[in-house]
Design a protein around this motif. Structure first.
Motif, PDB file in Angstrom:
ATOM      1  N   TRP A  43       0.840  -1.204   0.000  1.00  0.00           N
ATOM      2  CA  TRP A  43       0.000   0.000   0.000  1.00  0.00           C
ATOM      3  C   TRP A  43       0.874   1.252   0.000  1.00  0.00           C
ATOM      4  CZ3 TRP A  43      -5.227   0.954  -0.207  1.00  0.00           C
ATOM      5  CH2 TRP A  43      -5.642   2.239   0.152  1.00  0.00           C
ATOM      6  N   HIS A  47       1.184   3.987  -3.168  1.00  0.00           N
ATOM      7  CA  HIS A  47       0.634   5.333  -2.993  1.00  0.00           C
ATOM      8  C   HIS A  47       1.687   6.392  -2.681  1.00  0.00           C
ATOM      9  CE1 HIS A  47      -2.862   2.678  -2.392  1.00  0.00           C
ATOM     10  NE2 HIS A  47      -3.377   3.543  -3.233  1.00  0.00           N
ATOM     11  N   PRO A  50       1.428   9.844  -6.374  1.00  0.00           N
ATOM     12  CA  PRO A  50       0.085   9.737  -6.954  1.00  0.00           C
ATOM     13  C   PRO A  50       0.129   9.518  -8.471  1.00  0.00           C
ATOM     14  CG  PRO A  50       0.304  11.754  -5.651  1.00  0.00           C
ATOM     15  CD  PRO A  50       1.660  11.141  -5.744  1.00  0.00           C
ATOM     16  N   ILE A  76      -5.995   9.872  -1.273  1.00  0.00           N
ATOM     17  CA  ILE A  76      -5.079   8.994  -0.540  1.00  0.00           C
ATOM     18  C   ILE A  76      -3.778   9.733  -0.291  1.00  0.00           C
ATOM     19  CG2 ILE A  76      -3.761   6.845  -0.692  1.00  0.00           C
ATOM     20  CD1 ILE A  76      -6.160   5.659  -2.176  1.00  0.00           C
ATOM     21  N   ARG A  78       0.118  10.552   0.545  1.00  0.00           N
ATOM     22  CA  ARG A  78       1.422  10.026   0.099  1.00  0.00           C
ATOM     23  C   ARG A  78       2.286   9.631   1.289  1.00  0.00           C
ATOM     24  NH1 ARG A  78       4.102  14.108  -4.005  1.00  0.00           N
ATOM     25  NH2 ARG A  78       5.745  12.644  -3.575  1.00  0.00           N
ATOM     26  N   SER A 156      -1.540   0.970 -10.565  1.00  0.00           N
ATOM     27  CA  SER A 156      -0.840   0.905  -9.271  1.00  0.00           C
ATOM     28  C   SER A 156      -0.042  -0.389  -9.141  1.00  0.00           C
ATOM     29  CB  SER A 156      -1.840   1.036  -8.119  1.00  0.00           C
ATOM     30  OG  SER A 156      -2.458   2.296  -8.145  1.00  0.00           O
TER      31      SER A 156
END
Length: 171
Positions: A43, A47, A50, A76, A78, A156
């Protein structure tokens, strides 16, 4: 491996909101990684930077959704999280379950419930998202979100894999 393959992901303990036939959206995408990674580490890596246009997408989402009484989520962060535990917030998500192999995140409101499960097993990292809508706004909301979500997760995971490949090449 095909991006929407459930075959590889089936080895992990994927969590979804309800049986698949009761869901309004279900997407699982996976990537084979050359090194083990926990769901939280993945995760954070995914992230850290972006995707192009994602800030604008979240701003549009917030502006439109606010007209229908939906709480703004802002996107979300950073900022990597060194640790989270069940009950913590990870950006706008509630952490419902966490282990070295599975991290389950949810957002629930009057329009829809969302569950994102990040799982890591046998060198495969999977992101599974399931949604149950509750009303017309939830169903309409999902029209643009369905393809956008699939693209965002695919990009992603592609970035995550590239990051591992760069680390291996660097030494």
């Amino acid at each position: 491996m095909p991006p929407n393959s459930l075959g590889r992901a089936a080895t992990a303990r994927i969590q979804i909101l309800a049986p698949a036939k009761e869901l309004d959206f279900l997407d699982t995408q996976s990537v084979v990684l050359p090194a083990p990674v926990t769901p939280l580490e993945a995760w954070n890596i995914m992230h850290a930077k972006p995707l192009p246009g994602i800030k604008l997408a979240f701003r549009l989402r917030d502006a439109i959704s606010a007209c229908f009484g939906v709480k703004r989520i802002g996107g979300i962060s950073r900022v990597p999280k060194a640790a989270v535990q069940t009950g913590d917030k990870l950006d706008f998500f509630l952490v419902e379950a966490l282990s070295d192999e599975v991290m389950t995140l949810t957002v629930r409101d009057r329009h829809l419930d969302v569950m994102t499960c990040v799982s890591s097993s046998s060198g495969v990292l999977s992101v599974t998202s399931s949604v149950k809508t509750h009303n017309l706004f939830g169903r309409v909301y999902m029209i643009p979100v369905r393809p956008a979500h699939k693209l965002i997760v695919w990009l992603s995971l592609k970035r995550l894999r590239r990051g591992f490949d760069r680390r291996a090449a660097a030494g």
